[in-house]
Design an enzyme around this catalytic site. Structure first.
Site, PDB file in Angstrom:
ATOM      1  N   LYS A 103     -10.983  42.716   6.287  1.00 54.01           N
ATOM      2  CA  LYS A 103     -10.747  43.929   7.081  1.00 54.01           C
ATOM      3  C   LYS A 103      -9.265  43.998   7.398  1.00 54.01           C
ATOM      4  CE  LYS A 103     -13.306  47.244   8.793  1.00 54.01           C
ATOM      5  NZ  LYS A 103     -14.564  47.739   8.209  1.00 54.01           N
ATOM      6  N   GLY A 217     -23.867  59.865  11.171  1.00 58.21           N
ATOM      7  CA  GLY A 217     -24.945  60.495  11.954  1.00 58.21           C
ATOM      8  C   GLY A 217     -25.461  61.756  11.286  1.00 58.21           C
TER       9      GLY A 217
HETATM   10  P1  NAD Z   1     -17.066  59.688  12.504  1.00 54.82           P
HETATM   11  O1  NAD Z   1     -15.738  59.549  13.166  1.00 54.82           O
HETATM   12  O2  NAD Z   1     -17.216  60.524  11.300  1.00 54.82           O
HETATM   13  O3  NAD Z   1     -18.135  60.221  13.584  1.00 54.82           O
HETATM   14  C1  NAD Z   1     -18.289  59.676  14.839  1.00 54.82           C
HETATM   15  C2  NAD Z   1     -19.134  60.617  15.668  1.00 54.82           C
HETATM   16  O4  NAD Z   1     -19.439  59.996  16.897  1.00 54.82           O
HETATM   17  C3  NAD Z   1     -18.437  61.923  16.013  1.00 54.82           C
HETATM   18  O5  NAD Z   1     -19.400  62.974  15.977  1.00 54.82           O
HETATM   19  C4  NAD Z   1     -17.960  61.717  17.440  1.00 54.82           C
HETATM   20  O6  NAD Z   1     -17.814  62.931  18.156  1.00 54.82           O
HETATM   21  C5  NAD Z   1     -19.108  60.883  17.964  1.00 54.82           C
HETATM   22  N1  NAD Z   1     -18.814  60.074  19.126  1.00 54.82           N
HETATM   23  C6  NAD Z   1     -17.800  59.233  19.336  1.00 54.82           C
HETATM   24  N2  NAD Z   1     -17.929  58.637  20.536  1.00 54.82           N
HETATM   25  C7  NAD Z   1     -19.071  59.116  21.066  1.00 54.82           C
HETATM   26  C8  NAD Z   1     -19.762  58.896  22.266  1.00 54.82           C
HETATM   27  N3  NAD Z   1     -19.295  58.036  23.169  1.00 54.82           N
HETATM   28  N4  NAD Z   1     -20.923  59.560  22.484  1.00 54.82           N
HETATM   29  C9  NAD Z   1     -21.421  60.435  21.561  1.00 54.82           C
HETATM   30  N5  NAD Z   1     -20.810  60.666  20.408  1.00 54.82           N
HETATM   31  C10 NAD Z   1     -19.653  60.051  20.178  1.00 54.82           C
HETATM   32  O7  NAD Z   1     -17.547  58.181  12.243  1.00 54.82           O
HETATM   33  P2  NAD Z   1     -18.616  57.706  11.174  1.00 54.82           P
HETATM   34  O8  NAD Z   1     -17.927  57.399   9.900  1.00 54.82           O
HETATM   35  O9  NAD Z   1     -19.791  58.604  11.201  1.00 54.82           O
HETATM   36  O10 NAD Z   1     -19.008  56.278  11.792  1.00 54.82           O
HETATM   37  C11 NAD Z   1     -19.873  56.189  12.921  1.00 54.82           C
HETATM   38  C12 NAD Z   1     -20.125  54.726  13.220  1.00 54.82           C
HETATM   39  O11 NAD Z   1     -20.700  54.095  12.073  1.00 54.82           O
HETATM   40  C13 NAD Z   1     -18.878  53.910  13.548  1.00 54.82           C
HETATM   41  O12 NAD Z   1     -19.249  52.938  14.485  1.00 54.82           O
HETATM   42  C14 NAD Z   1     -18.526  53.237  12.234  1.00 54.82           C
HETATM   43  O13 NAD Z   1     -17.813  52.031  12.428  1.00 54.82           O
HETATM   44  C15 NAD Z   1     -19.932  52.965  11.698  1.00 54.82           C
HETATM   45  N6  NAD Z   1     -19.974  52.823  10.250  1.00 54.82           N
HETATM   46  C16 NAD Z   1     -19.513  53.820   9.450  1.00 54.82           C
HETATM   47  C17 NAD Z   1     -19.609  53.677   8.076  1.00 54.82           C
HETATM   48  C18 NAD Z   1     -19.151  54.781   7.168  1.00 54.82           C
HETATM   49  O14 NAD Z   1     -19.427  54.692   5.965  1.00 54.82           O
HETATM   50  N7  NAD Z   1     -18.504  55.816   7.654  1.00 54.82           N
HETATM   51  C19 NAD Z   1     -20.155  52.502   7.511  1.00 54.82           C
HETATM   52  C20 NAD Z   1     -20.629  51.510   8.368  1.00 54.82           C
HETATM   53  C21 NAD Z   1     -20.544  51.691   9.739  1.00 54.82           C
END
Ligand code: NAD
Length: 408
Positions: A103, A217
């Protein structure tokens, strides 16, 4: 504030104890194999030179080349990067990917940089890091980096090395050798894990609440809706909405893309309480870490929790949820669809054989089902929750590779 590095090592120690891991191997896995801190000088638009701090943590490479994301955010800590590299080791091993854990990160706020400053920062990261390529260490995207940033990383790497090497950088655009399904992979995987667990619990087609409507999500919600689930509540940073009859996720996506928020979606009501306490069958925290802790865990009504985000359930909440009969599909399992597609991306880049989106999805689903069944089997055999079972599954793989290499 929680110490993510300590929390990650707590999971490691728990699994090590269950499987009686050799103390020497536990000692080696409790710290990154290599941790680099370096600076990136960047010429700002006003002519000043600014110095940014950057990190790359290589947790272990017994199981293959170190791989994964580059996080760019203000307040980033070395501990966060070390923890994420350990998680990557575990996630790869859980998903049967022949890779170690890596990372990287830069302490910076992309929203405060001009496009030119951001590009110089990202290119500077590669110039200062000098990654050794597809067979050694493969940076990918994470919070604060996207396909555009990965395209700059690849270009910089190829300019320095003088060779085209699409497999040296992950999460790049398809035009540069990125994989189909790269954007959707994590969400498709989360939805499939949720469906597999829900089916076992008799909750198939049940009511779902999703916290976070970003890349993960939104795709998770869309995929579950297509499988016949009712997505009754969704939230993002701007607010939360609900509809007991089930939200139209496709239309919600269009609304969110246009307005930048889920709130204000026609036909839905504002959710009266916190989304995590929604009366539903399946809760999918897909936003940020540590959102469920000992204070709000007793109020969780969902029977099944699927950790789409990394570490959304704090260690203090786990025993409370398990004692009240909840089932948790842990992060290292639930969101491993992303790393599986990243591995497909590297494989395609190395072989110069690029797959259709249908092939990517089919291969991903088959791997996801196998990961679920194998983790459940360990959970049953050892009579431990899925989180510990997944860590044990991963540690067994890493242990075998380390022992064959004579590392103990
Ligand atoms: P993103 O930035 O596209 O979306 C994050 C979403 O969460 C946004 O809608 C934001 O408004 C919302 N959010 C943030 N804080 C919040 C809160 N306190 N309450 C409610 N909503 C809130 O991020 P993503 O890529 O969808 O990733 C989401 C999570 O999944 C992260 O923890 C990331 O580390 C994890 N993750 C992502 C991937 C990937 O492929 N993108 C892979 C593994 C894990």
């Amino acid at each position: 504030m929680s110490d993510v590095w300590e929390e990650a090592r707590l999971n490691l120690r728990k699994a090590a104890e269950i499987m009686d891991l050799e103390p020497e191997l536990l000692r080696r896995l409790s710290t990154p194999m290599r941790f680099t801190e370096f600076t990136i000088p960047v010429r700002m638009d006003d002519g000043r030179k600014e110095l940014f701090t950057a990190y790359r943590s290589l947790h272990q490479d017994a199981t293959g080349p170190t791989k994964d994301g580059t996080r760019v955010r203000p307040g980033l800590t070395p501990g966060e990067i070390k923890a994420l590299s350990l998680f990557m080791s575990v996630k790869h091993a859980v998903a049967d990917i022949p890779a170690g854990g890596g990372k990287g990160g830069i302490v910076a706020d992309p929203s405060r940089l001009s496009e030119g400053e951001y590009e110089r920062l990202i290119r500077g990261f590669i110039r200062r890091l000098l990654p050794k390529g597809a067979m050694a260490d493969v940076p990918g995207a994470d919070i604060g980096t996207d396909a555009r940033a990965m395209a700059w990383m690849l270009d910089e790497y190829e300019q320095i090395s003088g060779c085209h090497s699409p497999a040296a950088i992950n999460d790049k655009p398809a035009a540069l050798g990125g994989s189909e399904g790269g954007h959707e992979g994590t969400g498709w995987g989360v939805a499939e894990f949720a469906h597999l667990a829900a089916t076992e619990l008799g909750l198939s087609g049940g009511r779902v609440a999703v916290q976070g409507f970003g890349q993960v999500g939104s795709i998770t919600a869309l995929t579950l809706e297509a499988k016949g689930y009712k997505v009754i509540a969704v939230s993002d940073l701007t607010g939360a909405i609900c509809d007991e009859k089930g939200l139209n996720v496709k239309e919600l996506l269009a609304h969110a893309a246009k307005s930048g928020a889920v709130s204000g979606f026609a036909g839905a009501k504002p959710l009266p309480g916190p989304i995590l306490g929604t009366d539903c069958d399946i809760l999918i925290p897909a936003a940020v870490q540590d959102v469920i802790d000992a204070t709000n865990a007793p109020g969780i009504k969902a029977k099944l929790l699927v950790e789409a985000a990394n570490a959304p359930i704090a260690p203090s909440a786990d025993p409370i949820l398990l004692a009240s009969g909840k089932t948790i599909v842990p992060d290292v399992v639930a969101n491993c669809g992303g790393v599986i597609v990243c591995d497909f991306e590297r494989t395609q880049g190395l072989s110069n054989d690029y797959w259709s989106v249908e092939t990517v999805r089919e291969k991903l689903m088959s791997r996801v089902r196998r990961v679920y069944l194998e983790t459940k089997a360990i959970s049953r055999e050892l009579n431990v929750p899925m989180r510990q079972a997944a860590w044990v599954k991963a540690l067994k793989k890493i242990r075998a590779a380390m022992l064959w290499r004579g590392w103990s």
